[in-house]
Scaffold this motif. Structure first.
Motif, mmCIF file in Angstrom:
data_model
loop_
_atom_site.group_PDB
_atom_site.id
_atom_site.type_symbol
_atom_site.label_atom_id
_atom_site.label_comp_id
_atom_site.label_asym_id
_atom_site.label_seq_id
_atom_site.Cartn_x
_atom_site.Cartn_y
_atom_site.Cartn_z
ATOM 1 N N ARG A 19 64.546 52.168 25.297
ATOM 2 C CA ARG A 19 65.139 52.221 23.693
ATOM 3 C C ARG A 19 67.371 52.077 23.388
ATOM 4 N N PHE A 20 67.086 51.590 25.215
ATOM 5 C CA PHE A 20 68.295 50.945 24.641
ATOM 6 C C PHE A 20 68.423 49.363 24.800
ATOM 7 N N SER A 21 69.211 49.145 24.096
ATOM 8 C CA SER A 21 68.686 47.338 23.816
ATOM 9 C C SER A 21 70.546 46.955 23.366
ATOM 10 N N GLY A 22 70.370 45.318 23.082
ATOM 11 C CA GLY A 22 71.978 44.900 23.156
ATOM 12 C C GLY A 22 71.657 43.495 22.658
ATOM 13 N N LEU A 23 72.506 43.354 22.116
ATOM 14 C CA LEU A 23 73.079 41.215 21.587
ATOM 15 C C LEU A 23 74.370 41.209 21.946
ATOM 16 N N GLN A 24 73.722 40.204 22.274
ATOM 17 C CA GLN A 24 75.560 39.355 22.921
ATOM 18 C C GLN A 24 75.977 38.257 21.795
ATOM 19 N N PHE A 25 77.305 37.885 21.140
ATOM 20 C CA PHE A 25 77.232 37.411 20.027
ATOM 21 C C PHE A 25 77.966 35.751 20.539
ATOM 22 N N PRO A 26 77.704 34.949 19.833
ATOM 23 C CA PRO A 26 78.162 33.619 20.067
ATOM 24 C C PRO A 26 79.797 33.558 20.716
ATOM 25 N N ASN A 27 80.620 34.033 20.054
ATOM 26 C CA ASN A 27 82.044 35.108 20.346
ATOM 27 C C ASN A 27 82.164 35.888 21.687
ATOM 28 N N TYR A 28 81.176 35.903 22.611
ATOM 29 C CA TYR A 28 80.833 37.127 23.426
ATOM 30 C C TYR A 28 81.210 38.670 22.434
ATOM 31 N N SER A 29 81.190 38.797 22.075
ATOM 32 C CA SER A 29 81.348 39.850 21.471
ATOM 33 C C SER A 29 79.945 40.154 21.761
ATOM 34 N N SER A 30 79.362 42.342 22.043
ATOM 35 C CA SER A 30 78.453 42.721 22.216
ATOM 36 C C SER A 30 78.177 44.465 21.492
ATOM 37 N N GLU A 31 76.966 44.718 21.554
ATOM 38 C CA GLU A 31 76.372 45.765 20.909
ATOM 39 C C GLU A 31 75.754 46.328 21.747
#
Lengths: 113, 113
Positions: free
Chosen positions: A63-75
């Motif tokens: 239930r802990f998940s993430g994302l990283q975007f092309p500009n290297y920002s993250s969630e």
């Protein structure tokens, strides 16, 4: 050179809700890691992202998940919040995959009631 | 698995006193070792690091030497100031793949004028 930034600074959620925390990496860094720091404890590694893919994970449930975007920002996303999820969430960026010198943001203080 | 053990705090010293904060570790392979500092309400700042045995990391008057034979990385400063009051974390990175940092529980240092 811009350091690691995180938003929001503070957040209050109710048990069972979902939350999204955001992080902008230090300029030029392509790897981001997330940590959970409970009150009075050291940070615990949640996971690491490199080139938009999770490539390392600590002892945290799915239930802990993430994302990283092309500009290297993250969630960081946490579903079905529990009271024990109340903590300071820290984002850290580094220059390359697996690099051990990590630079931390100021954190997001999450309170689950 | 990897682990870091630090002396428990709080550690209270008078200004200009000599500081030692003990840190020992358990790790596979040849980890890199770090000291991070956390000021109230802030994230972690990298204070110093050492990447191989007998290396000495130093910064802002703080020093620590990587002792492989005793698996230790004790933090020292010859003369502390009130502004050094903070929580200090010893950490290691095993260097394998995409592992995160493993932290100790932290040592709260209080310097009295």
């Amino acid at each position: 050179e811009t350091g690691v930034t995180q938003s929001p600074t503070h957040l209050i959620k109710t048990r069972g809700q979902q939350v999204t925390l955001r992080c902008s990496s230090q300029s030029g860094h392509n790897t981001v890691s997330w940590y959970q720091q409970a009150l009075g404890q050291g940070p615990q590694f949640i996971f690491q992202y490199y080139r938009e893919e999770e490539n390392g994970r600590g002892n945290f449930p799915p239930r802990f998940s993430g994302l990283q975007f092309p500009n290297y920002s993250s969630e960081l996303n946490v579903n079905a919040l529990e009271l024990d999820d109340s903590a300071l969430y820290l984002c850290a960026s580094s220059l390359v995959e697996g690099a051990n010198e990590q630079y931390f943001g100021p954190g997001t203080r999450l309170t689950v009631t | 698995g990897n682990s870091v053990t630090q002396m428990e705090g709080p550690v209270t010293l008078s200004e200009e006193a000599f500081l030692t904060i003990n840190c020992t570790y358990t790790a596979t392979g040849y980890p890199s070792l770090f000291w991070y500092v956390q000021y109230p309400g802030e994230g972690l700042q990298l204070l110093l690091k050492a990447t191989k045995a007998d290396d000495k990391g130093s910064n802002k008057g703080f020093e620590a030497t990587y002792r492989k034979e005793t698996t230790s990385f004790h933090l020292e400063k010859g003369s502390v100031q009130v502004s050094d009051s903070a929580v200090y974390f010893c950490a290691l990175h095993s260097g394998g793949g995409a592992d995160g940092l493993t932290f100790g529980k932290g040592t709260h240092l209080i310097i009295q004028p």
